[in-house]
Motif scaffolding. Structure first.
Motif, PDB file in Angstrom:
ATOM      1  N   THR A   1     -10.763   7.088  -1.461  1.00 58.96           N
ATOM      2  CA  THR A   1     -12.126   6.710  -1.841  1.00 58.96           C
ATOM      3  C   THR A   1     -12.093   5.475  -2.724  1.00 58.96           C
ATOM      4  O   THR A   1     -11.213   5.353  -3.586  1.00 58.96           O
ATOM      5  N   GLY A   2     -13.010   4.564  -2.528  1.00 56.45           N
ATOM      6  CA  GLY A   2     -13.132   3.413  -3.414  1.00 56.45           C
ATOM      7  C   GLY A   2     -13.036   2.094  -2.667  1.00 56.45           C
ATOM      8  O   GLY A   2     -12.897   2.049  -1.439  1.00 56.45           O
ATOM      9  N   SER A   3     -13.090   1.024  -3.437  1.00 55.96           N
ATOM     10  CA  SER A   3     -13.168  -0.304  -2.827  1.00 55.96           C
ATOM     11  C   SER A   3     -11.860  -0.723  -2.169  1.00 55.96           C
ATOM     12  O   SER A   3     -11.871  -1.488  -1.195  1.00 55.96           O
ATOM     13  N   THR A   4     -10.724  -0.250  -2.667  1.00 55.01           N
ATOM     14  CA  THR A   4      -9.451  -0.561  -2.017  1.00 55.01           C
ATOM     15  C   THR A   4      -9.312   0.249  -0.738  1.00 55.01           C
ATOM     16  O   THR A   4      -8.935  -0.283   0.322  1.00 55.01           O
ATOM     17  N   ALA A   5      -9.607   1.521  -0.838  1.00 58.02           N
ATOM     18  CA  ALA A   5      -9.528   2.384   0.340  1.00 58.02           C
ATOM     19  C   ALA A   5     -10.463   1.887   1.442  1.00 58.02           C
ATOM     20  O   ALA A   5     -10.139   2.016   2.628  1.00 58.02           O
TER      21      ALA A   5
ATOM     22  N   ILE B   1      -3.587   7.308   1.846  1.00 57.26           N
ATOM     23  CA  ILE B   1      -3.832   5.973   1.303  1.00 57.26           C
ATOM     24  C   ILE B   1      -5.051   6.049   0.399  1.00 57.26           C
ATOM     25  O   ILE B   1      -6.121   6.483   0.814  1.00 57.26           O
ATOM     26  N   ASP B   2      -4.860   5.618  -0.857  1.00 54.60           N
ATOM     27  CA  ASP B   2      -5.967   5.653  -1.814  1.00 54.60           C
ATOM     28  C   ASP B   2      -5.847   4.447  -2.720  1.00 54.60           C
ATOM     29  O   ASP B   2      -4.878   3.666  -2.630  1.00 54.60           O
ATOM     30  N   GLY B   3      -6.778   4.307  -3.599  1.00 54.77           N
ATOM     31  CA  GLY B   3      -6.777   3.204  -4.551  1.00 54.77           C
ATOM     32  C   GLY B   3      -5.697   3.387  -5.609  1.00 54.77           C
ATOM     33  O   GLY B   3      -4.950   4.364  -5.594  1.00 54.77           O
ATOM     34  N   PRO B   4      -5.613   2.430  -6.541  1.00 55.74           N
ATOM     35  CA  PRO B   4      -4.494   2.401  -7.485  1.00 55.74           C
ATOM     36  C   PRO B   4      -4.488   3.510  -8.516  1.00 55.74           C
ATOM     37  O   PRO B   4      -3.480   3.709  -9.181  1.00 55.74           O
ATOM     38  N   THR B   5      -5.542   4.260  -8.680  1.00 56.61           N
ATOM     39  CA  THR B   5      -5.541   5.289  -9.716  1.00 56.61           C
ATOM     40  C   THR B   5      -4.994   6.613  -9.221  1.00 56.61           C
ATOM     41  O   THR B   5      -4.921   7.561  -9.988  1.00 56.61           O
ATOM     42  N   ARG B   6      -4.651   6.691  -7.947  1.00 57.18           N
ATOM     43  CA  ARG B   6      -4.177   7.962  -7.384  1.00 57.18           C
ATOM     44  C   ARG B   6      -2.732   7.842  -6.961  1.00 57.18           C
ATOM     45  O   ARG B   6      -2.280   6.819  -6.540  1.00 57.18           O
TER      46      ARG B   6
ATOM     47  N   LEU C   1      -7.165  -9.220  -3.426  1.00 54.54           N
ATOM     48  CA  LEU C   1      -5.904  -8.524  -3.734  1.00 54.54           C
ATOM     49  C   LEU C   1      -5.952  -7.072  -3.255  1.00 54.54           C
ATOM     50  O   LEU C   1      -4.959  -6.548  -2.733  1.00 54.54           O
ATOM     51  N   LYS C   2      -7.097  -6.448  -3.407  1.00 53.41           N
ATOM     52  CA  LYS C   2      -7.242  -5.072  -2.912  1.00 53.41           C
ATOM     53  C   LYS C   2      -7.101  -5.034  -1.397  1.00 53.41           C
ATOM     54  O   LYS C   2      -6.482  -4.125  -0.839  1.00 53.41           O
ATOM     55  N   ARG C   3      -7.663  -6.026  -0.742  1.00 53.29           N
ATOM     56  CA  ARG C   3      -7.563  -6.072   0.721  1.00 53.29           C
ATOM     57  C   ARG C   3      -6.106  -6.253   1.154  1.00 53.29           C
ATOM     58  O   ARG C   3      -5.623  -5.583   2.074  1.00 53.29           O
TER      59      ARG C   3
HETATM   60  O1  LIG Z   1     -10.794   8.756  -7.877  1.00 56.00           O
HETATM   61  C1  LIG Z   1     -10.461   7.628  -7.697  1.00 56.00           C
HETATM   62  C2  LIG Z   1     -10.392   7.061  -6.340  1.00 56.00           C
HETATM   63  O2  LIG Z   1      -9.677   7.909  -5.517  1.00 56.00           O
HETATM   64  C3  LIG Z   1      -9.784   5.697  -6.301  1.00 56.00           C
HETATM   65  O3  LIG Z   1      -8.394   5.764  -6.432  1.00 56.00           O
HETATM   66  C4  LIG Z   1     -10.335   4.855  -7.379  1.00 56.00           C
HETATM   67  O4  LIG Z   1     -11.699   5.001  -7.409  1.00 56.00           O
HETATM   68  C5  LIG Z   1      -9.923   3.417  -7.173  1.00 56.00           C
HETATM   69  O5  LIG Z   1     -10.967   2.734  -6.623  1.00 56.00           O
HETATM   70  P1  LIG Z   1     -10.990   1.168  -6.384  1.00 56.00           P
HETATM   71  O6  LIG Z   1     -10.105   0.931  -5.197  1.00 56.00           O
HETATM   72  O7  LIG Z   1     -12.439   0.920  -6.103  1.00 56.00           O
HETATM   73  O8  LIG Z   1     -10.478   0.493  -7.608  1.00 56.00           O
END
Ligand SMILES: O=C[C@H](O)[C@H](O)[C@H](O)COP(=O)(O)O
Length: 124
Positions: free
Chosen positions: A63-67, A119-124, A41-43
């Motif tokens: 940063t992170g697994s989605t990014a 483009i970042d993960g869901p927390t940003r 789903l992240k991909r």
């Molecule tokens: O500070 C948080 C990061 O920028 C990502 O938004 C967060 O770590 C989400 O990461 P993941 O895609 O691994 O859930």
């Protein structure tokens, strides 16, 4: 220095099975947890966000697994020539290393203070 961002894409997509739904056909049922892993789903979300990237853009690289999926996808598109003249501004040392490995040219906010898309993960 604070960057001016014209667009920021939140990659949390609540109904990913509808992303490419042909509206002339009945919607497919939502995938089960077994059918789609969280990483898949992240991909999907990352690749959907990368569809908004255009050649010549200055990108904020998250940063992170989605990014990570987004960075890899941007690298693939640069390699195949579908994207060109991309400049990435990494948000962390991890993002810088991952983007460099993917072949994304990097810069910083001093050289490129205006970011077209982040483009970042869901927390940003
Ligand atoms: O500070 C948080 C990061 O920028 C990502 O938004 C967060 O770590 C989400 O990461 P993941 O895609 O691994 O859930």
């Amino acid at each position: 220095m604070r960057a001016a961002c014209s667009r920021t894409i939140d990659m949390a997509i609540p109904f990913p099975h509808l992303l490419h739904h042909d509206r002339s056909q009945p919607a497919a049922p939502p995938p089960t947890c077994a059918a789609r892993s969280q990483d898949e789903l992240k991909r999907v979300a990352a690749h959907r966000a990368v569809e908004l990237v255009q050649s010549g853009m200055v990108l904020g690289l998250g940063t992170g697994s989605t990014a990570a999926h987004a960075l890899d996808r941007i690298g693939d598109l640069l390699r195949c020539g579908a994207l060109r003249d991309i400049v990435g501004i990494p948000t962390s040392e991890w993002a810088a290393a991952r983007a460099a490995a993917a072949g994304i040219p990097l810069s910083d906010l001093n050289a490129h203070p205006v970011v077209d898309l982040s483009i970042d993960g869901p927390t940003r």
